[in-house]
Design a protein around this motif. Structure first.
Motif, mmCIF file in Angstrom:
data_model
loop_
_atom_site.group_PDB
_atom_site.id
_atom_site.type_symbol
_atom_site.label_atom_id
_atom_site.label_comp_id
_atom_site.label_asym_id
_atom_site.label_seq_id
_atom_site.Cartn_x
_atom_site.Cartn_y
_atom_site.Cartn_z
ATOM 1 N N ILE A 201 -3.965 14.091 -0.872
ATOM 2 C CA ILE A 201 -3.078 13.062 -0.333
ATOM 3 C C ILE A 201 -2.138 13.673 0.697
ATOM 4 C CG2 ILE A 201 -1.249 11.417 -0.901
ATOM 5 C CD1 ILE A 201 -2.615 11.211 -3.717
ATOM 6 N N THR B 103 0.835 -1.209 0.000
ATOM 7 C CA THR B 103 0.000 0.000 0.000
ATOM 8 C C THR B 103 0.866 1.255 0.000
ATOM 9 O OG1 THR B 103 -1.752 -1.168 1.184
ATOM 10 C CG2 THR B 103 -1.821 1.232 1.258
ATOM 11 N N THR C 194 -6.746 11.435 -8.029
ATOM 12 C CA THR C 194 -6.611 11.950 -6.667
ATOM 13 C C THR C 194 -5.739 13.186 -6.735
ATOM 14 O OG1 THR C 194 -4.721 10.478 -6.306
ATOM 15 C CG2 THR C 194 -6.832 9.750 -5.443
ATOM 16 N N GLU D 151 -1.679 12.466 9.581
ATOM 17 C CA GLU D 151 -0.986 11.341 10.211
ATOM 18 C C GLU D 151 0.193 11.835 11.049
ATOM 19 O OE1 GLU D 151 0.220 8.259 7.476
ATOM 20 O OE2 GLU D 151 -1.715 8.302 6.462
ATOM 21 N N ASN E 120 -7.608 -1.680 0.629
ATOM 22 C CA ASN E 120 -7.283 -0.471 1.389
ATOM 23 C C ASN E 120 -7.064 0.718 0.460
ATOM 24 O OD1 ASN E 120 -7.419 -1.860 3.782
ATOM 25 N ND2 ASN E 120 -5.221 -1.988 4.099
ATOM 26 N N GLN F 136 -10.405 1.861 -0.764
ATOM 27 C CA GLN F 136 -11.137 2.551 0.304
ATOM 28 C C GLN F 136 -10.621 3.973 0.493
ATOM 29 O OE1 GLN F 136 -10.830 0.396 3.992
ATOM 30 N NE2 GLN F 136 -13.032 0.150 4.136
ATOM 31 N N GLU F 137 -9.314 4.160 0.336
ATOM 32 C CA GLU F 137 -8.706 5.480 0.512
ATOM 33 C C GLU F 137 -8.783 6.338 -0.749
ATOM 34 O OE1 GLU F 137 -4.815 5.364 2.371
ATOM 35 O OE2 GLU F 137 -5.381 3.559 3.460
ATOM 36 N N GLY G 61 -3.762 14.323 3.992
ATOM 37 C CA GLY G 61 -3.884 13.083 4.766
ATOM 38 C C GLY G 61 -2.592 12.738 5.482
ATOM 39 N N LYS H 241 1.132 4.150 -2.933
ATOM 40 C CA LYS H 241 0.819 5.548 -2.600
ATOM 41 C C LYS H 241 2.002 6.456 -2.944
ATOM 42 C CE LYS H 241 -2.272 4.877 1.359
ATOM 43 N NZ LYS H 241 -2.367 5.116 2.818
#
Length: 123
Positions: free
Chosen positions: A84, A18, A79, A91, A59, A62-63, A87, A22
């Motif tokens: 991004i 993942t 996106t 975090e 995942n 979903q994101e 986000g 990304k």
């Protein structure tokens, strides 16, 4: 697309996949509409369970990073990099808050935490 799995890492394999996808999207290596390998193909290439790859793809979907079209495959979704990045900032904020709470719980003052923060930034 090159994905490297580190079996000795404490990070679960699906998270490694993942995170690398990304990162490729953020860096522009993967662009909107690019086709990802099928779950089975990637699992075979990486010599891991197809369920692990499926969990990663689920995942990502979903994101909002990928879109899966049954019978056609999984593709990089549109996106915005700003979305991004926001986000990721969230975090980091959560991680920093946890570090501050941990420092305060062992008696560190704000000045000490700030000094430690700047020391780490210098590295």
């Amino acid at each position: 697309m090159k994905i490297i799995i580190n079996n000795s890492s404490m990070q679960p394999l699906y998270e490694q996949i993942t995170d690398q996808i990304k990162r490729a999207v953020m860096q522009g290596t993967l662009k909107e509409g690019d086709n990802l390998p099928s779950v089975r193909t990637l699992a075979k290439e990486l010599r891991i369970s197809a369920l692990t790859v499926k969990k990663s793809y689920d995942n990502l979907e979903q994101e909002g990073f990928i879109v899966t079209v049954h019978g056609k495959g999984s593709f990089i979704a549109y996106t915005s990099k700003e979305f991004i990045l926001e986000g990721k900032k969230k975090e980091i904020e959560i991680d920093m808050e946890a570090a501050i709470r941990k420092g305060r719980s062992c008696g560190m003052k704000d000045e000490e935490l700030t000094e430690l923060f700047y020391l780490i930034l210098e590295d």
